[in-house]
Design a protein around this motif. Structure first.
Motif, mmCIF file in Angstrom:
data_model
loop_
_atom_site.group_PDB
_atom_site.id
_atom_site.type_symbol
_atom_site.label_atom_id
_atom_site.label_comp_id
_atom_site.label_asym_id
_atom_site.label_seq_id
_atom_site.Cartn_x
_atom_site.Cartn_y
_atom_site.Cartn_z
ATOM 1 N N GLU A 61 14.879 -16.147 1.324
ATOM 2 C CA GLU A 61 13.452 -16.480 1.270
ATOM 3 C C GLU A 61 13.113 -17.461 2.385
ATOM 4 O OE1 GLU A 61 9.859 -15.845 0.287
ATOM 5 O OE2 GLU A 61 11.278 -15.175 -1.262
ATOM 6 N N LYS A 62 11.994 -17.196 3.078
ATOM 7 C CA LYS A 62 11.571 -18.106 4.132
ATOM 8 C C LYS A 62 10.052 -18.153 4.216
ATOM 9 C CE LYS A 62 11.709 -14.755 7.964
ATOM 10 N NZ LYS A 62 12.276 -14.468 9.298
ATOM 11 N N GLU A 63 9.555 -19.195 4.829
ATOM 12 C CA GLU A 63 8.114 -19.343 5.016
ATOM 13 C C GLU A 63 7.593 -18.271 5.967
ATOM 14 O OE1 GLU A 63 5.956 -21.538 3.620
ATOM 15 O OE2 GLU A 63 7.579 -22.284 2.340
ATOM 16 N N TRP A 64 6.392 -17.774 5.691
ATOM 17 C CA TRP A 64 5.784 -16.802 6.587
ATOM 18 C C TRP A 64 4.274 -16.918 6.496
ATOM 19 C CZ3 TRP A 64 3.071 -12.199 4.918
ATOM 20 C CH2 TRP A 64 2.957 -12.086 3.530
ATOM 21 N N GLU A 65 3.598 -16.442 7.509
ATOM 22 C CA GLU A 65 2.144 -16.510 7.562
ATOM 23 C C GLU A 65 1.580 -15.112 7.733
ATOM 24 O OE1 GLU A 65 -1.420 -18.633 10.198
ATOM 25 O OE2 GLU A 65 0.667 -19.304 10.393
ATOM 26 N N ASP A 66 0.604 -14.763 6.897
ATOM 27 C CA ASP A 66 0.006 -13.434 6.962
ATOM 28 C C ASP A 66 -0.941 -13.332 8.149
ATOM 29 O OD1 ASP A 66 -0.457 -10.830 6.243
ATOM 30 O OD2 ASP A 66 -0.981 -11.284 4.165
ATOM 31 N N SER A 67 -1.271 -12.103 8.510
ATOM 32 C CA SER A 67 -2.207 -11.850 9.599
ATOM 33 C C SER A 67 -3.283 -10.895 9.079
ATOM 34 C CB SER A 67 -1.487 -11.219 10.793
ATOM 35 O OG SER A 67 -2.387 -10.931 11.848
ATOM 36 N N PRO A 68 -4.555 -11.242 9.191
ATOM 37 C CA PRO A 68 -5.608 -10.426 8.581
ATOM 38 C C PRO A 68 -5.846 -9.099 9.286
ATOM 39 C CG PRO A 68 -6.570 -12.184 9.890
ATOM 40 C CD PRO A 68 -5.094 -12.443 9.848
ATOM 41 N N MET A 69 -6.307 -8.137 8.512
ATOM 42 C CA MET A 69 -6.795 -6.872 9.046
ATOM 43 C C MET A 69 -8.314 -6.965 9.074
ATOM 44 S SD MET A 69 -6.817 -3.732 10.120
ATOM 45 C CE MET A 69 -5.091 -3.271 10.137
ATOM 46 N N ASP A 70 -8.896 -7.077 10.255
ATOM 47 C CA ASP A 70 -10.339 -7.273 10.338
ATOM 48 C C ASP A 70 -11.061 -5.968 10.639
ATOM 49 O OD1 ASP A 70 -9.990 -6.801 13.055
ATOM 50 O OD2 ASP A 70 -10.097 -8.916 13.606
ATOM 51 N N ASP A 71 -12.387 -6.042 10.679
ATOM 52 C CA ASP A 71 -13.222 -4.863 10.842
ATOM 53 C C ASP A 71 -12.968 -4.153 12.170
ATOM 54 O OD1 ASP A 71 -15.081 -3.811 8.900
ATOM 55 O OD2 ASP A 71 -16.624 -3.893 10.455
ATOM 56 N N ALA A 72 -12.798 -4.926 13.243
ATOM 57 C CA ALA A 72 -12.584 -4.332 14.562
ATOM 58 C C ALA A 72 -11.287 -3.526 14.596
ATOM 59 C CB ALA A 72 -12.560 -5.423 15.628
ATOM 60 N N ALA A 73 -10.233 -4.059 13.965
ATOM 61 C CA ALA A 73 -8.960 -3.349 13.934
ATOM 62 C C ALA A 73 -9.075 -2.067 13.112
ATOM 63 C CB ALA A 73 -7.874 -4.248 13.358
ATOM 64 N N ARG A 74 -9.769 -2.144 11.972
ATOM 65 C CA ARG A 74 -9.979 -0.939 11.151
ATOM 66 C C ARG A 74 -10.688 0.145 11.955
ATOM 67 N NH1 ARG A 74 -12.702 -4.550 7.247
ATOM 68 N NH2 ARG A 74 -11.178 -5.401 5.815
ATOM 69 N N CYS A 75 -11.740 -0.261 12.663
ATOM 70 C CA CYS A 75 -12.544 0.706 13.417
ATOM 71 C C CYS A 75 -11.724 1.376 14.515
ATOM 72 C CB CYS A 75 -13.763 0.017 14.033
ATOM 73 S SG CYS A 75 -15.020 -0.482 12.843
ATOM 74 N N ALA A 76 -10.922 0.602 15.222
ATOM 75 C CA ALA A 76 -10.119 1.152 16.309
ATOM 76 C C ALA A 76 -9.133 2.194 15.800
ATOM 77 C CB ALA A 76 -9.377 0.021 17.028
ATOM 78 N N VAL A 77 -8.466 1.898 14.687
ATOM 79 C CA VAL A 77 -7.494 2.843 14.131
ATOM 80 C C VAL A 77 -8.199 4.081 13.585
ATOM 81 C CG1 VAL A 77 -5.704 3.189 12.381
ATOM 82 C CG2 VAL A 77 -5.858 1.005 13.603
ATOM 83 N N LEU A 78 -9.329 3.890 12.913
ATOM 84 C CA LEU A 78 -10.066 5.032 12.362
ATOM 85 C C LEU A 78 -10.490 5.994 13.466
ATOM 86 C CD1 LEU A 78 -11.342 6.158 9.676
ATOM 87 C CD2 LEU A 78 -13.485 5.128 10.472
ATOM 88 N N LYS A 79 -11.025 5.464 14.550
ATOM 89 C CA LYS A 79 -11.468 6.312 15.656
ATOM 90 C C LYS A 79 -10.301 7.081 16.271
ATOM 91 C CE LYS A 79 -14.665 4.295 18.355
ATOM 92 N NZ LYS A 79 -15.373 3.208 19.082
ATOM 93 N N GLU A 80 -9.172 6.408 16.412
ATOM 94 C CA GLU A 80 -7.991 7.066 16.970
ATOM 95 C C GLU A 80 -7.534 8.220 16.079
ATOM 96 O OE1 GLU A 80 -3.357 5.987 18.194
ATOM 97 O OE2 GLU A 80 -4.771 4.389 17.685
ATOM 98 N N CYS A 81 -7.546 8.018 14.778
ATOM 99 C CA CYS A 81 -7.125 9.070 13.845
ATOM 100 C C CYS A 81 -8.083 10.251 13.875
ATOM 101 C CB CYS A 81 -7.021 8.501 12.434
ATOM 102 S SG CYS A 81 -5.657 7.320 12.221
ATOM 103 N N PHE A 82 -9.373 9.981 13.885
ATOM 104 C CA PHE A 82 -10.337 11.083 13.946
ATOM 105 C C PHE A 82 -10.210 11.857 15.254
ATOM 106 C CE2 PHE A 82 -12.795 9.480 10.286
ATOM 107 C CZ PHE A 82 -13.117 10.690 9.699
#
Length: 224
Positions: free
Chosen positions: A180-201
């Protein structure tokens, strides 16, 4: 039972982008368009899920359900304008009610059926890719379904359904070498969602030979 309190600043860019592409695709290609739509949503869910899994592994964490929906991953966070109610949030079970969803608000105004298609295809693809293919997902209610007053997402990752090696990837107590160790999360924001969605379409529509308005929206360099 707990609620997320990470702040509120609603963004509907992703919801708007999805419905613009979906409406154009179904209008132009009808049945073929609906098939491509669901394929693109599944691809998007799987891509986001694999991104989440890779992040967790690189952070030295296990890929179970406990953090699958944290920080805007998988479901919109309260900073996006969502109101979420956690029923259970553990390694093996994840139950959450979404009382208000910024995506559903946009989709219900335009075409609730297309919004419902997103929920049906995205959540199983995302959870399985983020944790394990043997995970089980149930959408008991959705805000895009007439008569439902909230979304209810129930996810299960049962150890008895998985091999010893799979359990070692997902659960700390199944991996003797885990530290077990300390870790910091990284958010998934709107811009990242949009970029991946467009690539998939773009990928799905190119493969299907559907290069109409929906493809043009997905190829637009400006996020709608």
């Amino acid at each position: 039972m707990s609620t997320c309190d990470c702040g509120r600043a609603e963004s509907n860019k992703f919801a708007r982008l999805f419905i613009d592409i979906a409406l154009a695709l179904v209008k132009e290609s009808e049945f073929e368009g609906k098939i491509a739509l669901r394929q693109a949503i599944r691809m998007y869910g799987g891509t986001i899920g694999r991104m989440r899994k890779e992040f967790m592994i690189n952070a030295g964490q296990k890929t179970n359900l406990k953090h699958a929906f944290d920080d805007g991953w998988g479901i919109p966070c309260t900073r996006d304008g969502a109101v979420r109610e956690w029923i259970e949030k553990s390694e093996e079970q994840l139950f959450v009610n979404i009382l208000e969803c910024p995506f559903a608000r946009v989709w219900n105004e335009e075409d609730a059926e297309l919004g419902h298609a997103f929920c049906e295809e995205f959540y199983p693809a995302y959870i399985k890719a983020a944790s394990n293919e043997k995970a089980q997902i149930n959408l008991g209610k959705t805000l895009t379904n007439e008569g439902d007053e909230f979304c209810r997402i129930s996810c299960y990752l049962r150890r008895t359904n998985m091999s010893q090696d799979e359990n070692a990837v997902c659960f700390p107590d199944c991996d003797p070498a885990f530290i077990e160790k300390e870790w910091e999360d990284s958010p998934m924001d709107d811009a990242a969602r949009c970029a991946v969605l467009k690539e998939c379409f773009r990928h799905i529509l190119e493969s299907a030979g559907l290069r109409g308005t929906a493809y043009n929206i997905a190829s637009d360099s400006e996020t709608r």
